[in-house]
Design an enzyme around this catalytic site. Sequence first.
Site, PDB file in Angstrom:
ATOM      1  N   ARG A 167      -9.661 -12.128   1.501  1.00  0.00           N
ATOM      2  CA  ARG A 167     -10.534 -12.883   0.776  1.00  0.00           C
ATOM      3  C   ARG A 167      -9.870 -14.448   0.749  1.00  0.00           C
ATOM      4  O   ARG A 167     -10.436 -15.344   0.665  1.00  0.00           O
ATOM      5  CB  ARG A 167     -10.839 -12.620  -0.761  1.00  0.00           C
ATOM      6  N   LYS A 196       0.809  -1.240  -0.089  1.00  0.00           N
ATOM      7  CA  LYS A 196       0.060   0.077   0.034  1.00  0.00           C
ATOM      8  C   LYS A 196       1.042   1.232  -0.010  1.00  0.00           C
ATOM      9  O   LYS A 196       2.014   1.092   0.466  1.00  0.00           O
ATOM     10  CB  LYS A 196      -0.893  -0.106   1.193  1.00  0.00           C
TER      11      LYS A 196
HETATM   12  N1  BES Z   1      -7.971  -4.075   4.261  1.00  0.00           N
HETATM   13  C1  BES Z   1      -8.041  -3.758   2.953  1.00  0.00           C
HETATM   14  C2  BES Z   1      -9.484  -3.153   2.806  1.00  0.00           C
HETATM   15  C3  BES Z   1      -9.565  -1.843   3.551  1.00  0.00           C
HETATM   16  C4  BES Z   1      -9.636  -0.503   2.776  1.00  0.00           C
HETATM   17  C5  BES Z   1      -9.836  -1.864   4.979  1.00  0.00           C
HETATM   18  C6  BES Z   1      -9.794   0.671   3.738  1.00  0.00           C
HETATM   19  C7  BES Z   1     -10.316  -0.746   5.552  1.00  0.00           C
HETATM   20  C8  BES Z   1     -10.112   0.580   5.259  1.00  0.00           C
HETATM   21  C9  BES Z   1      -8.148  -4.843   1.888  1.00  0.00           C
HETATM   22  O1  BES Z   1      -7.310  -5.853   2.336  1.00  0.00           O
HETATM   23  C10 BES Z   1      -7.656  -4.406   0.743  1.00  0.00           C
HETATM   24  O2  BES Z   1      -6.545  -4.045   0.619  1.00  0.00           O
HETATM   25  N2  BES Z   1      -8.356  -4.519  -0.471  1.00  0.00           N
HETATM   26  C11 BES Z   1      -8.167  -3.967  -1.750  1.00  0.00           C
HETATM   27  C12 BES Z   1      -8.583  -4.842  -2.730  1.00  0.00           C
HETATM   28  C13 BES Z   1      -7.860  -4.713  -4.111  1.00  0.00           C
HETATM   29  C14 BES Z   1      -6.499  -4.960  -4.028  1.00  0.00           C
HETATM   30  C15 BES Z   1      -8.827  -5.446  -4.988  1.00  0.00           C
HETATM   31  C16 BES Z   1      -8.767  -2.652  -1.916  1.00  0.00           C
HETATM   32  O3  BES Z   1      -9.839  -2.365  -1.476  1.00  0.00           O
HETATM   33  O4  BES Z   1      -8.006  -1.617  -2.364  1.00  0.00           O
HETATM   34 ZN    ZN Z   2      -5.357  -5.838   1.657  1.00  0.00          ZN
END
Ligand code: BES
Ligand code: ZN
Length: 479
Positions: free
Chosen positions: A332, A257
């Site tokens: 997931r 991230k």
């Molecule tokens: N933990 C994150 C989602 C999240 C975002 C939780 C903001 C709390 C606040 C999750 O694991 C994630 O990173 N999801 C990605 C999925 C994408 C790579 C398909 C996302 O939402 O960007």
């Molecule tokens: Zn994630």
Amino acid sequence: MNTSFSRAKSVTENDHLVIFTKDIKKFNTSFLTTAEADYVKEELANESKQVLVNQYKRVIILYVVDKNADKNKVLELSRKAGDKVAAVLNKRKAKSVTLMDENLTDELLAFAEGMCLGNYQFLKYKKDKEKDANTLSEIKIASKKISDKDISLLNVVCEATCLTRNLVNEPQSFLTATQLAKEFQALGKDAGFTTEVFNKSKIQSMKMGGLLAVNQGSIEPPTFTVMEYKPNRKINKKPYVLVGKGVVYDTGGLSLKPTLNSMDYMKCDMAGGAIVGATLYAIAKAKLPIHVIGLVPATDNRPDGNAYTPGDVVTMYSGLTVEVLNTDAEGRMILADALHYAKQYDPELVMEFSTLTGAASVAIGQYGIVSMGTVDSRTKKELNDSANHVYERLVEFPFWEEYDELIKSDIADMKNVGGPSAGAITAGRFLNKFVNYPYMHFDIAGPAFVKSTDSYRGKNATGIGVRFMFDFFKNKSSK
Ligand code: BES
Ligand code: ZN
Ligand code: ZN
């Protein structure tokens, strides 16, 4: 929880009071002087909803419950008012308060709930805890219509909400996957449900490929916690299963991230797991006649020499294969293994909570839970009734099979990302591939953790999901 509820045995002239009414002409003014009562009448005539009388040793707050709005809205306004009054009392260094009314039981309980939840603090890491701590610690209820059971159920659900917040507010420097499992064991011991924790070698022998893949980049081992509450008298033949995402910290892994903002709060990525543990705790403490099982797969998600990488193909616990195209879509991966594990119970219903996608948060923000799933319309209505009642509202997204097109892989049974559109839905549809029972998915990425104070939900961890689940199971128990 910083505050607890009890029944007021008597009311003395030193007790801070909140007096409720629906009808401004029928206020209980017996605690006021004539001059004070006149002042109150005048204020209320000017449409104030709340009047504060500052007496020598205490304050008396007269609170008018809105009678025009919808019932659930009135309850929410009562919680918010309770939060505000808690702040006023803390400012005066009050230790306890008595809430009085003979008729407005639901509103009074909601007000008390808002007071208690608004009074929550996470002070574990402050050196001078005493100095920073709120003084309010006791909420006494003086109403014959409110039963001891109502009071004890309110205690239980507020305690469970606060313990969820504690877990979510804990940084990963303390709350590793192993520690999270230990916290669940402690909850089980306290409330009376069983816990079994699978360690890394057990998880390896079971071939939980999704959980192991995400854990590859971590120096901390994963855990998989199974919790079960099975009372002698139970109203359900088949168990309810709750599944929660237990990513104790999400860096995104190799698909790292961006550090600016998006990683700052990723200790909250086990909020779904915390909801599951806390809901079992509340059900067991309240001794609801419900057979319920909780499953929490847990790990952190990090980049490292051995981390799973985009392009990898992972064989999941179910045997299906997944082409990993983004290691940040890790929730997931671990949830899929837990959902497959749930099949052995032939469950009545599986409800899964996860901070799964930024897309859910972008779509509806922090004021609701994105929901989707395959349960019948009667159950959906029951879920919505509970969610609306506690004001943890659901926004149902489509769950059409056409979305499965977006997660097709050229070389594996599916891929773990669906592209730029419908991100919350493709995540849900991915999970649906591991399910063969009635299933609801709740994406709490928006409301689980908030960056500014939102009334009684507070700042940082909100504990969302627990009041919703407890209300749902409480209603089931009384049917
Ligand atoms: N933990 C994150 C989602 C999240 C975002 C939780 C903001 C709390 C606040 C999750 O694991 C994630 O990173 N999801 C990605 C999925 C994408 C790579 C398909 C996302 O939402 O960007
Ligand atoms: Zn994630
Ligand atoms: Zn995540």
